[in-house]
Design a protein around this motif. Structure first.
Motif, PDB file in Angstrom:
ATOM      1  N   VAL A 112       0.839  -1.205   0.000  1.00  0.00           N
ATOM      2  CA  VAL A 112       0.000   0.000   0.000  1.00  0.00           C
ATOM      3  C   VAL A 112       0.873   1.254   0.000  1.00  0.00           C
ATOM      4  O   VAL A 112       0.637   2.189  -0.773  1.00  0.00           O
ATOM      5  CB  VAL A 112      -0.941   0.012   1.234  1.00  0.00           C
ATOM      6  CG1 VAL A 112      -1.624   1.375   1.368  1.00  0.00           C
ATOM      7  CG2 VAL A 112      -1.985  -1.086   1.119  1.00  0.00           C
ATOM      8  N   GLU A 113       1.898   1.257   0.846  1.00  0.00           N
ATOM      9  CA  GLU A 113       2.790   2.421   0.943  1.00  0.00           C
ATOM     10  C   GLU A 113       3.517   2.645  -0.379  1.00  0.00           C
ATOM     11  O   GLU A 113       3.638   3.789  -0.849  1.00  0.00           O
ATOM     12  CB  GLU A 113       3.819   2.197   2.063  1.00  0.00           C
ATOM     13  CG  GLU A 113       3.229   2.078   3.451  1.00  0.00           C
ATOM     14  CD  GLU A 113       2.670   3.388   3.967  1.00  0.00           C
ATOM     15  OE1 GLU A 113       3.364   4.408   3.913  1.00  0.00           O
ATOM     16  OE2 GLU A 113       1.503   3.389   4.408  1.00  0.00           O
ATOM     17  N   SER A 168       2.592   1.757  -3.362  1.00  0.00           N
ATOM     18  CA  SER A 168       1.635   2.193  -4.379  1.00  0.00           C
ATOM     19  C   SER A 168       1.380   3.699  -4.268  1.00  0.00           C
ATOM     20  O   SER A 168       1.298   4.408  -5.285  1.00  0.00           O
ATOM     21  CB  SER A 168       0.332   1.419  -4.233  1.00  0.00           C
ATOM     22  OG  SER A 168      -0.636   1.868  -5.152  1.00  0.00           O
ATOM     23  N   GLN A 169       1.264   4.190  -3.043  1.00  0.00           N
ATOM     24  CA  GLN A 169       1.038   5.623  -2.826  1.00  0.00           C
ATOM     25  C   GLN A 169       2.241   6.443  -3.290  1.00  0.00           C
ATOM     26  O   GLN A 169       2.082   7.511  -3.894  1.00  0.00           O
ATOM     27  CB  GLN A 169       0.748   5.874  -1.350  1.00  0.00           C
ATOM     28  CG  GLN A 169      -0.593   5.311  -0.891  1.00  0.00           C
ATOM     29  CD  GLN A 169      -0.820   5.428   0.600  1.00  0.00           C
ATOM     30  OE1 GLN A 169       0.106   5.712   1.364  1.00  0.00           O
ATOM     31  NE2 GLN A 169      -2.046   5.194   1.044  1.00  0.00           N
ATOM     32  N   LYS A 227       4.392   5.528  -5.603  1.00  0.00           N
ATOM     33  CA  LYS A 227       4.415   5.446  -7.060  1.00  0.00           C
ATOM     34  C   LYS A 227       3.467   6.474  -7.674  1.00  0.00           C
ATOM     35  O   LYS A 227       3.829   7.164  -8.631  1.00  0.00           O
ATOM     36  CB  LYS A 227       4.023   4.038  -7.506  1.00  0.00           C
ATOM     37  CG  LYS A 227       4.030   3.839  -9.011  1.00  0.00           C
ATOM     38  CD  LYS A 227       3.666   2.405  -9.367  1.00  0.00           C
ATOM     39  CE  LYS A 227       3.651   2.193 -10.870  1.00  0.00           C
ATOM     40  NZ  LYS A 227       3.308   0.792 -11.233  1.00  0.00           N
ATOM     41  N   THR A 228       2.280   6.594  -7.120  1.00  0.00           N
ATOM     42  CA  THR A 228       1.300   7.555  -7.628  1.00  0.00           C
ATOM     43  C   THR A 228       1.832   8.978  -7.532  1.00  0.00           C
ATOM     44  O   THR A 228       1.723   9.769  -8.482  1.00  0.00           O
ATOM     45  CB  THR A 228      -0.016   7.441  -6.832  1.00  0.00           C
ATOM     46  OG1 THR A 228      -0.574   6.130  -7.028  1.00  0.00           O
ATOM     47  CG2 THR A 228      -1.023   8.478  -7.307  1.00  0.00           C
ATOM     48  N   LEU A 229       2.424   9.309  -6.397  1.00  0.00           N
ATOM     49  CA  LEU A 229       2.963  10.657  -6.207  1.00  0.00           C
ATOM     50  C   LEU A 229       4.109  10.939  -7.166  1.00  0.00           C
ATOM     51  O   LEU A 229       4.190  12.027  -7.754  1.00  0.00           O
ATOM     52  CB  LEU A 229       3.428  10.823  -4.754  1.00  0.00           C
ATOM     53  CG  LEU A 229       3.991  12.200  -4.370  1.00  0.00           C
ATOM     54  CD1 LEU A 229       2.955  13.292  -4.625  1.00  0.00           C
ATOM     55  CD2 LEU A 229       4.429  12.206  -2.908  1.00  0.00           C
ATOM     56  N   ASN A 248      10.187   6.718   4.544  1.00  0.00           N
ATOM     57  CA  ASN A 248       8.929   6.047   4.863  1.00  0.00           C
ATOM     58  C   ASN A 248       9.171   5.031   5.983  1.00  0.00           C
ATOM     59  O   ASN A 248      10.003   4.125   5.831  1.00  0.00           O
ATOM     60  CB  ASN A 248       8.381   5.330   3.626  1.00  0.00           C
ATOM     61  CG  ASN A 248       7.034   4.686   3.883  1.00  0.00           C
ATOM     62  OD1 ASN A 248       6.954   3.644   4.515  1.00  0.00           O
ATOM     63  ND2 ASN A 248       5.978   5.306   3.385  1.00  0.00           N
TER      64      ASN A 248
END
Length: 202
Positions: free
Chosen positions: A66-67, A69-70, A72-74, A103
């Protein structure tokens, strides 16, 4: 399963468990966090946990994904807003390093003691999946820049390996020296960019 949950209840419980896991893993690490701690933080019975996960290591890996993926989006959003040139490439590397090395969840897997405990408990296929996701985080950027003729046609896997080696530097900040650490990182990133880049401007 102690009781039959509806899909809405399952989603709610899973979200509460992930929130509890993020908070506890960040504060205490994987080793010092128990399943009982996780369920207490989520407000559920200990037995309910095993209806969703086989171990605390499994929920850690889901949280890790989840971390990532976030992040990557940013990174995608930031990269899309910039021109394709060497400076934006350097900035991309710096941002990637900063977001991943700072992170608190991703840092857990970089700690030798924690990592060794994880690989003993997590199925090999799950570890392989996570490794592939790590590559997938950077592949779209690398392939795009290579297609544009900006990056040399070096194996994307090798480029990701170089990125990963930069990330490991964050574990040795004290040994490198606080006063020179940031400058050392920027110089290494500049050197990598110079070696990979094929031209000054797109």
């Amino acid at each position: 399963m102690p009781k039959k949950f509806s899909e809405v209840e399952k989603a709610h419980i899973k979200q509460k468990l992930l929130e509890s896991a993020r908070s506890l893993f960040t504060r205490y690490g994987i080793k010092k966090t128990s399943v009982e701690d996780l369920t207490k933080g989520a407000g559920i019975a200990s037995g309910t946990f095993y209806a969703f996960y086989q171990s605390k290591e499994e929920i850690f890996f889901e949280l890790l994904e989840v971390e990532e993926s976030q992040i990557k989006t940013l990174l995608f959003e930031n990269a899309a807003a910039r021109p394709l040139n060497k400076e934006s490439f350097k900035l991309f590397l710096l941002e990637s390093f900063k977001l991943m090395s700072e992170n608190p969840i991703i840092r857990q897997i970089l700690l030798t003691e924690q990592f060794e405990a994880l690989i003993r408990k997590v199925p090999p296929e799950r570890l392989e999946h996570n490794y592939n996701q790590d590559q997938d985080l950077f592949y779209p950027f690398i392939q795009k820049w290579q297609a544009e003729g900006m990056l040399k046609k070096i194996s994307p896997k090798l480029i990701v390996s170089m990125f990963r080696s930069l990330l490991l530097l964050s574990l040795h900040r004290r040994e490198i020296g606080e006063t020179v650490y940031d400058d050392t990182l920027e110089m290494l990133i500049s050197t990598i960019a110079e070696g990979l880049f094929t031209r000054e401007e797109h």
